[in-house]
Design a protein around this motif. Structure first.
Motif, PDB file in Angstrom:
ATOM      1  N   ALA A  93       0.759  -1.149   0.115  1.00  0.00           N
ATOM      2  CA  ALA A  93       0.024   0.127  -0.062  1.00  0.00           C
ATOM      3  C   ALA A  93       0.863   1.152  -0.219  1.00  0.00           C
ATOM      4  CB  ALA A  93      -0.816  -0.150   1.120  1.00  0.00           C
ATOM      5  N   THR A  94       0.277   2.478  -0.611  1.00  0.00           N
ATOM      6  CA  THR A  94       1.074   3.742  -0.628  1.00  0.00           C
ATOM      7  C   THR A  94      -0.060   4.735  -0.293  1.00  0.00           C
ATOM      8  OG1 THR A  94       0.991   4.063  -2.881  1.00  0.00           O
ATOM      9  CG2 THR A  94       2.682   2.939  -2.045  1.00  0.00           C
ATOM     10  N   ARG A  95       0.255   6.015   0.105  1.00  0.00           N
ATOM     11  CA  ARG A  95      -0.487   6.979   0.173  1.00  0.00           C
ATOM     12  C   ARG A  95       0.341   8.228   0.129  1.00  0.00           C
ATOM     13  NH1 ARG A  95      -5.911   8.375   3.118  1.00  0.00           N
ATOM     14  NH2 ARG A  95      -6.168  10.614   2.143  1.00  0.00           N
ATOM     15  N   HIS A  96      -0.075   9.162  -0.748  1.00  0.00           N
ATOM     16  CA  HIS A  96       0.664  10.555  -1.017  1.00  0.00           C
ATOM     17  C   HIS A  96      -0.010  11.547  -0.312  1.00  0.00           C
ATOM     18  CE1 HIS A  96       3.544  11.854  -4.253  1.00  0.00           C
ATOM     19  NE2 HIS A  96       3.998  12.584  -3.068  1.00  0.00           N
ATOM     20  N   GLY A  97       0.557  12.099   0.886  1.00  0.00           N
ATOM     21  CA  GLY A  97      -0.009  13.173   1.508  1.00  0.00           C
ATOM     22  C   GLY A  97      -0.800  12.855   2.892  1.00  0.00           C
ATOM     23  N   PRO A  98      -1.280  13.633   3.462  1.00  0.00           N
ATOM     24  CA  PRO A  98      -2.028  13.330   4.671  1.00  0.00           C
ATOM     25  C   PRO A  98      -3.233  12.690   4.547  1.00  0.00           C
ATOM     26  CG  PRO A  98      -2.504  15.503   4.427  1.00  0.00           C
ATOM     27  CD  PRO A  98      -1.512  15.365   3.475  1.00  0.00           C
ATOM     28  N   GLY A  99      -3.727  11.983   5.625  1.00  0.00           N
ATOM     29  CA  GLY A  99      -5.042  11.111   5.726  1.00  0.00           C
ATOM     30  C   GLY A  99      -4.766   9.977   6.291  1.00  0.00           C
ATOM     31  N   PRO A 100      -6.022   9.169   6.869  1.00  0.00           N
ATOM     32  CA  PRO A 100      -5.854   7.994   7.235  1.00  0.00           C
ATOM     33  C   PRO A 100      -5.197   6.978   6.468  1.00  0.00           C
ATOM     34  CG  PRO A 100      -8.002   8.699   7.095  1.00  0.00           C
ATOM     35  CD  PRO A 100      -7.289   9.764   6.413  1.00  0.00           C
ATOM     36  N   TRP A 125       2.871  20.597  -2.020  1.00  0.00           N
ATOM     37  CA  TRP A 125       1.620  20.696  -1.635  1.00  0.00           C
ATOM     38  C   TRP A 125       0.750  19.505  -1.250  1.00  0.00           C
ATOM     39  CZ3 TRP A 125       0.071  25.488  -1.098  1.00  0.00           C
ATOM     40  CH2 TRP A 125       0.797  26.529  -1.669  1.00  0.00           C
ATOM     41  N   GLN A 126       1.251  18.303  -2.031  1.00  0.00           N
ATOM     42  CA  GLN A 126       0.887  17.072  -1.658  1.00  0.00           C
ATOM     43  C   GLN A 126       1.316  16.522  -0.494  1.00  0.00           C
ATOM     44  OE1 GLN A 126       1.118  14.527  -5.238  1.00  0.00           O
ATOM     45  NE2 GLN A 126      -0.625  13.285  -4.614  1.00  0.00           N
ATOM     46  N   GLY A 127       2.549  16.800  -0.122  1.00  0.00           N
ATOM     47  CA  GLY A 127       3.057  16.090   1.114  1.00  0.00           C
ATOM     48  C   GLY A 127       3.896  14.922   0.696  1.00  0.00           C
ATOM     49  N   ALA A 128       3.949  14.070   1.943  1.00  0.00           N
ATOM     50  CA  ALA A 128       5.215  13.033   1.718  1.00  0.00           C
ATOM     51  C   ALA A 128       4.457  11.867   1.084  1.00  0.00           C
ATOM     52  CB  ALA A 128       5.652  12.602   3.283  1.00  0.00           C
ATOM     53  N   PHE A 129       5.298  11.026   0.394  1.00  0.00           N
ATOM     54  CA  PHE A 129       5.044   9.673  -0.190  1.00  0.00           C
ATOM     55  C   PHE A 129       5.105   8.726   0.926  1.00  0.00           C
ATOM     56  CE2 PHE A 129       5.630   6.108  -3.019  1.00  0.00           C
ATOM     57  CZ  PHE A 129       4.372   6.010  -3.469  1.00  0.00           C
ATOM     58  N   ARG A 130       4.070   7.882   1.360  1.00  0.00           N
ATOM     59  CA  ARG A 130       4.032   6.912   2.512  1.00  0.00           C
ATOM     60  C   ARG A 130       3.900   5.554   1.862  1.00  0.00           C
ATOM     61  NH1 ARG A 130      -0.861   9.707   5.021  1.00  0.00           N
ATOM     62  NH2 ARG A 130      -0.626   8.525   6.701  1.00  0.00           N
ATOM     63  N   ALA A 131       4.367   4.439   2.571  1.00  0.00           N
ATOM     64  CA  ALA A 131       4.503   3.297   2.312  1.00  0.00           C
ATOM     65  C   ALA A 131       4.032   2.305   3.360  1.00  0.00           C
ATOM     66  CB  ALA A 131       5.460   2.792   1.675  1.00  0.00           C
ATOM     67  N   GLY A 132       3.058   1.388   3.100  1.00  0.00           N
ATOM     68  CA  GLY A 132       2.829   0.581   4.243  1.00  0.00           C
ATOM     69  C   GLY A 132       2.301  -1.207   3.521  1.00  0.00           C
ATOM     70  N   HIS A 133       1.576  -1.759   4.363  1.00  0.00           N
ATOM     71  CA  HIS A 133       1.311  -3.092   4.034  1.00  0.00           C
ATOM     72  C   HIS A 133       0.239  -3.280   3.187  1.00  0.00           C
ATOM     73  CE1 HIS A 133       4.972  -4.822   6.343  1.00  0.00           C
ATOM     74  NE2 HIS A 133       4.489  -3.877   7.539  1.00  0.00           N
ATOM     75  N   LEU A 134       0.004  -4.294   2.361  1.00  0.00           N
ATOM     76  CA  LEU A 134      -1.199  -4.410   1.723  1.00  0.00           C
ATOM     77  C   LEU A 134      -2.440  -4.453   2.518  1.00  0.00           C
ATOM     78  CD1 LEU A 134      -2.485  -5.051  -1.204  1.00  0.00           C
ATOM     79  CD2 LEU A 134      -2.459  -7.672  -0.362  1.00  0.00           C
TER      80      LEU A 134
END
Length: 425
Positions: free
Chosen positions: A268-275, A297-306
């Motif tokens: 999983a990945t997400r760009h920027g803030p939020g759950p 503007w978008q914020g950090a690129f975040r990674a996590g598990h499926l």
């Protein structure tokens, strides 16, 4: 193959561009139709010879000679950003991208004033920023809801009307954000937009109907279902319908149908803030993405598990898909520490499926508050594609082991009659 709709089932950045590029390579695809979002999209495609382009408004099949791009009425068209994107494609050896482009006259125009307003509003939020891309998408959509004279692509064919409508947006911006950044004069903006109309073919709804009769068409979505304006985790969402809905509206108007292809990463990945329930700072540090980084503007690129819970939710709010394309399997294969989240611990309760319902931002905000406190319940990932099929009860039809079309492996036939593979809910 038939017509196909490509939608990201996550928070975006799952690899829609590389999947669309693959679908357009070596097949009878006539055109790519963009059906939501605008210049904020960032669909990365790498060719086998190493050329890289981040597709925003052009379809991600543009590297394939002859494949056209159609910007539907659901697109938010930014002529200035489009010109810059065409320039980069030209430098990469694609000189005719604009020649292969059509735009629906009813599509909204994103202007420098919308972009400046977007950045001013996001800056004012301070620590509560939503993670906007800073490209004016939300401001374009919200302005159109409040003003019946919002500029549209067809206005570029009428210089006097165009100038009047651009001046109205400029005045609105200056009145609303008196301390905002400088924006160009309306006459200068109108000249640039008029030049766009002289270079690009502006068409009506019947044009798409013709495209659908002449060959296979790929509908390319932007961002991801978990960012949808109504079904995403409010307020960390986009002002855009990121599900299959817009594409299926266009198809229904033409008396056509298409297979649904959902795209997801093997993690999983997400760009920027939020759950982001399965976020893992160690993975963020160890799995940098060469084409996705921290943006102003978008914020950090975040990674996590499926996250099977979030993906089930995406399938539920879209009504299911006919097949899945799983990307970054090469990364997952090199990371035995990757896991899969099969349920959440939410207020002491084990939750494997999130509640869905009709559009209700209050409900979505309440869900966001719960997700911000939720904790993942993990299991070993195992073979990613098999785990995904089992967890989502949906067939994987395409494996992706790298950024180029050469890294794609069809897993089973795709493009059957829509609904033939769709998982039951």
């Amino acid at each position: 193959m038939g017509h196909v709709i490509v939608v990201d089932l996550g928070f975006g950045d799952a690899g829609k561009g590389t999947v669309v590029d693959h679908l357009c390579t070596g097949t009878e695809v006539t055109a790519v139709v963009r059906f939501n979002g605008g210049a904020q999209a960032a669909h990365n495609v790498v060719t086998p010879d190493g050329r890289h382009h981040t597709f925003a408004q052009f379809g991600s099949g543009t590297f394939t000679p002859g494949v056209r791009t159609h910007l539907s009425r659901f697109m938010l068209v930014d002529p200035l950003a489009l010109a810059a994107e065409a320039g980069h494609l030209r430098a990469l050896g694609v000189p005719d991208a604009l020649d292969r482009l059509t735009a629906d006259r009813d599509a909204l125009l994103t202007t420098p004033y919308h972009r400046a307003a977007n950045r001013a509003r996001e800056s004012a939020r301070g620590a509560a920023r939503h993670g906007s891309c800073g490209m004016g998408i939300g401001e374009t959509a919200s302005y159109a809801l409040a003003h019946g004279d919002a500029p549209r692509v067809g206005d570029c064919l009428s210089p006097l009307r165009l100038r009047r409508r651009l001046a109205a947006v400029r005045d609105w911006y200056r009145d609303t954000f008196p301390d905002g950044e400088d924006a160009p004069d309306a006459d200068a903006c109108a000249d640039a937009f008029t030049a766009f109309a002289e270079r690009v073919r502006i068409v009506g709804a019947g044009h798409l109907h013709g495209l659908l009769r002449t060959g296979n068409v790929v509908f390319e979505g932007a961002q991801g279902v978990l960012l949808d304006e109504w079904h995403g985790f409010h307020p960390y969402t986009t002002w855009s319908t990121t599900t299959f809905a817009n594409a299926e509206t266009l198809l229904a108007e033409a008396g056509a149908s298409a297979a649904r292809l959902g795209v997801l990463r093997a993690y999983a990945t997400r760009h920027g803030p939020g759950p982001f329930v399965t976020e893992d700072p160690a993975l963020t540090a160890d799995l940098p993405d060469p084409h996705n980084g921290t943006g102003r503007w978008q914020g950090a690129f975040r990674a996590g598990h499926l996250d099977a819970v979030a993906l089930r939710y995406a399938l539920d709010v879209t009504g299911g898909v006919d097949g899945l394309a799983v990307t970054h399997l090469d990364v997952a294969g090199a990371r035995p520490d990757l896991r899969v989240c099969l349920s959440y611990d939410m207020d002491g309760e084990q939750v494997g499926r999130l509640e869905t319902g009709p559009p209700d931002l209050h409900r979505q905000a309440a869900l966001t508050a719960r997700l911000l406190k939720a904790r993942p319940v993990y299991a070993p990932l195992g073979p990613p594609a098999e785990t995904i099929e089992d967890a989502l009860q949906t067939p994987v039809v395409l494996h992706s082991y790298g950024p180029t079309s050469a890294g794609k492996r069809p897993a089973q036939p795709f493009g059957r009659k829509p609904g033939s593979l769709r998982s039951s809910r």
